[in-house]
Motif scaffolding. Structure first.
Motif, PDB file in Angstrom:
ATOM      1  N   LEU A  11       0.830  -1.208   0.000  1.00  0.00           N
ATOM      2  CA  LEU A  11       0.000   0.000   0.000  1.00  0.00           C
ATOM      3  C   LEU A  11       0.864   1.257   0.000  1.00  0.00           C
ATOM      4  N   GLU A  12       2.184   1.069   0.008  1.00  0.00           N
ATOM      5  CA  GLU A  12       3.083   2.217   0.033  1.00  0.00           C
ATOM      6  C   GLU A  12       3.097   2.924  -1.323  1.00  0.00           C
ATOM      7  N   ASP A  13       3.427   4.193  -1.285  1.00  0.00           N
ATOM      8  CA  ASP A  13       3.497   5.001  -2.499  1.00  0.00           C
ATOM      9  C   ASP A  13       4.831   4.710  -3.179  1.00  0.00           C
ATOM     10  N   VAL A  14       4.807   3.858  -4.185  1.00  0.00           N
ATOM     11  CA  VAL A  14       6.039   3.451  -4.853  1.00  0.00           C
ATOM     12  C   VAL A  14       6.033   3.903  -6.318  1.00  0.00           C
ATOM     13  N   THR A  15       7.229   4.055  -6.855  1.00  0.00           N
ATOM     14  CA  THR A  15       7.401   4.394  -8.267  1.00  0.00           C
ATOM     15  C   THR A  15       8.234   3.304  -8.906  1.00  0.00           C
ATOM     16  N   LEU A  16       7.825   2.853 -10.073  1.00  0.00           N
ATOM     17  CA  LEU A  16       8.581   1.853 -10.813  1.00  0.00           C
ATOM     18  C   LEU A  16       9.589   2.568 -11.700  1.00  0.00           C
ATOM     19  N   GLU A  17      10.848   2.136 -11.615  1.00  0.00           N
ATOM     20  CA  GLU A  17      11.897   2.707 -12.444  1.00  0.00           C
ATOM     21  C   GLU A  17      12.556   1.614 -13.265  1.00  0.00           C
ATOM     22  N   ALA A  18      13.016   1.966 -14.456  1.00  0.00           N
ATOM     23  CA  ALA A  18      13.706   1.007 -15.317  1.00  0.00           C
ATOM     24  C   ALA A  18      15.056   1.567 -15.734  1.00  0.00           C
ATOM     25  N   ILE A  19      16.022   0.654 -15.858  1.00  0.00           N
ATOM     26  CA  ILE A  19      17.314   0.995 -16.453  1.00  0.00           C
ATOM     27  C   ILE A  19      17.409   0.182 -17.738  1.00  0.00           C
ATOM     28  N   SER A  27      11.017   6.444 -15.510  1.00  0.00           N
ATOM     29  CA  SER A  27      10.176   6.243 -14.324  1.00  0.00           C
ATOM     30  C   SER A  27       8.710   6.198 -14.719  1.00  0.00           C
ATOM     31  N   GLY A  28       7.979   5.328 -14.024  1.00  0.00           N
ATOM     32  CA  GLY A  28       6.538   5.242 -14.233  1.00  0.00           C
ATOM     33  C   GLY A  28       6.155   4.108 -15.150  1.00  0.00           C
ATOM     34  N   GLU A  29       5.192   3.318 -14.695  1.00  0.00           N
ATOM     35  CA  GLU A  29       4.761   2.119 -15.424  1.00  0.00           C
ATOM     36  C   GLU A  29       4.406   2.397 -16.879  1.00  0.00           C
ATOM     37  N   ASN A  34       7.692   3.030 -23.509  1.00  0.00           N
ATOM     38  CA  ASN A  34       7.642   4.007 -24.600  1.00  0.00           C
ATOM     39  C   ASN A  34       8.941   4.157 -25.382  1.00  0.00           C
ATOM     40  N   SER A  35      10.076   3.945 -24.737  1.00  0.00           N
ATOM     41  CA  SER A  35      11.358   4.171 -25.413  1.00  0.00           C
ATOM     42  C   SER A  35      11.677   3.058 -26.404  1.00  0.00           C
ATOM     43  N   ARG A  36      11.021   1.910 -26.230  1.00  0.00           N
ATOM     44  CA  ARG A  36      11.248   0.740 -27.098  1.00  0.00           C
ATOM     45  C   ARG A  36      12.697   0.243 -27.011  1.00  0.00           C
ATOM     46  N   LYS A  37      13.352   0.521 -25.875  1.00  0.00           N
ATOM     47  CA  LYS A  37      14.709   0.034 -25.654  1.00  0.00           C
ATOM     48  C   LYS A  37      14.654  -1.227 -24.806  1.00  0.00           C
ATOM     49  N   ARG A  38      15.682  -2.048 -24.923  1.00  0.00           N
ATOM     50  CA  ARG A  38      15.747  -3.283 -24.147  1.00  0.00           C
ATOM     51  C   ARG A  38      15.990  -2.951 -22.671  1.00  0.00           C
ATOM     52  N   ILE A  39      15.160  -3.512 -21.812  1.00  0.00           N
ATOM     53  CA  ILE A  39      15.241  -3.241 -20.379  1.00  0.00           C
ATOM     54  C   ILE A  39      16.282  -4.160 -19.748  1.00  0.00           C
ATOM     55  N   SER A  40      17.144  -3.556 -18.929  1.00  0.00           N
ATOM     56  CA  SER A  40      18.146  -4.330 -18.200  1.00  0.00           C
ATOM     57  C   SER A  40      17.635  -4.692 -16.813  1.00  0.00           C
ATOM     58  N   LEU A  72       5.542  -8.275 -18.387  1.00  0.00           N
ATOM     59  CA  LEU A  72       6.641  -8.801 -17.584  1.00  0.00           C
ATOM     60  C   LEU A  72       7.239  -7.766 -16.641  1.00  0.00           C
ATOM     61  N   TYR A  73       7.684  -6.641 -17.195  1.00  0.00           N
ATOM     62  CA  TYR A  73       8.413  -5.664 -16.398  1.00  0.00           C
ATOM     63  C   TYR A  73       7.539  -4.632 -15.694  1.00  0.00           C
ATOM     64  N   THR A  74       6.313  -4.459 -16.162  1.00  0.00           N
ATOM     65  CA  THR A  74       5.480  -3.412 -15.567  1.00  0.00           C
ATOM     66  C   THR A  74       4.272  -3.936 -14.791  1.00  0.00           C
ATOM     67  N   SER A  75       4.029  -5.239 -14.821  1.00  0.00           N
ATOM     68  CA  SER A  75       2.924  -5.801 -14.033  1.00  0.00           C
ATOM     69  C   SER A  75       3.373  -6.943 -13.126  1.00  0.00           C
ATOM     70  N   LEU A  76       4.088  -7.913 -13.693  1.00  0.00           N
ATOM     71  CA  LEU A  76       4.440  -9.103 -12.925  1.00  0.00           C
ATOM     72  C   LEU A  76       5.623  -8.870 -11.984  1.00  0.00           C
TER      73      LEU A  76
END
Length: 197
Positions: A11-19, A27-29, A34-40, A72-76
């Motif tokens: 229930l905490e206020d969290v932000t999803l970040e990707a490299i 940042s943000g699900e 949107n960048s269409r780059k491969r996520i590490s 995969l990366y934004t839900s699971l």
């Protein structure tokens, strides 16, 4: 058509970040694909988010834990970044199943095989969050595949041998429902899961 209780992992206020593989961050699900780059890697900020006690209790009392299908990366994976929740899953005596997506998702899993999905899950959590991996082997009509291809999505290759070498039991079955979309058939998928349990 889920029936029962739906619980958030935290229930905490969290932000999803990707490299991304090129080192850039997002940042943000909704922004990450949107960048269409491969996520590490993806991570939660703050990284020490506490799980909902009811969610922990549900995992502890579960007979079966199913991961996926879904983004995969934004839900699971974000749910598995809640460390205490992943620890509860690994300690659980329940059967643990991961359901691989039928199609890749543009901006998230471009070019991913089934084993790439599995590797991403365990690299962000633990090798013990799954025992079984369900992969679709059903055919998808060419007209539907070409439509997905035009949108940047491809059929997820079923590389069972790689997953089995990782120590997981692969359940490969025709569980797709190729109508106007290439999604899992709820009925076929349920039947496959019921055979396992």
């Amino acid at each position: 058509a889920v029936k029962g209780t739906v619980l958030p992992s935290t229930l905490e206020d969290v932000t999803l970040e990707a490299i991304y593989e090129d080192g850039e961050k997002a940042s943000g699900e909704s922004c990450i694909p949107n960048s269409r780059k491969r996520i590490s890697k993806v991570m939660l900020k703050p990284s020490d988010a506490k799980p909902l006690n009811d969610a922990l209790e549900a995992v502890e009392n579960a007979d079966l834990i199913i991961l996926g299908p879904g983004s995969l990366y934004t839900s699971l994976i974000p749910n598995l970044l809640v460390k205490d929740l992943t620890e509860a899953i690994t300690k659980s005596k329940a059967k643990k199943i991961y359901i691989v997506n039928v199609m890749t998702q543009p901006g998230e899993t471009d070019g991913y095989t089934a084993s790439d999905h599995v590797k991403a899950v365990i690299e962000h959590s633990s090798p013990n969050v799954m025992e079984y991996v369900i992969i679709n082997t059903g055919q998808i009509p060419d007209y539907l595949l070409s439509r997905y291809l035009s949108e940047g999505s491809t059929y997820v290759e079923c590389d069972n041998d790689v997953i089995e070498e990782m120590g997981y039991t692969v359940v490969a079955d025709s569980i797709v429902n190729p109508t106007d979309v290439a999604h899992h058939s709820p009925v076929k998928l349920a039947q496959t899961i019921m055979k396992l349990i």
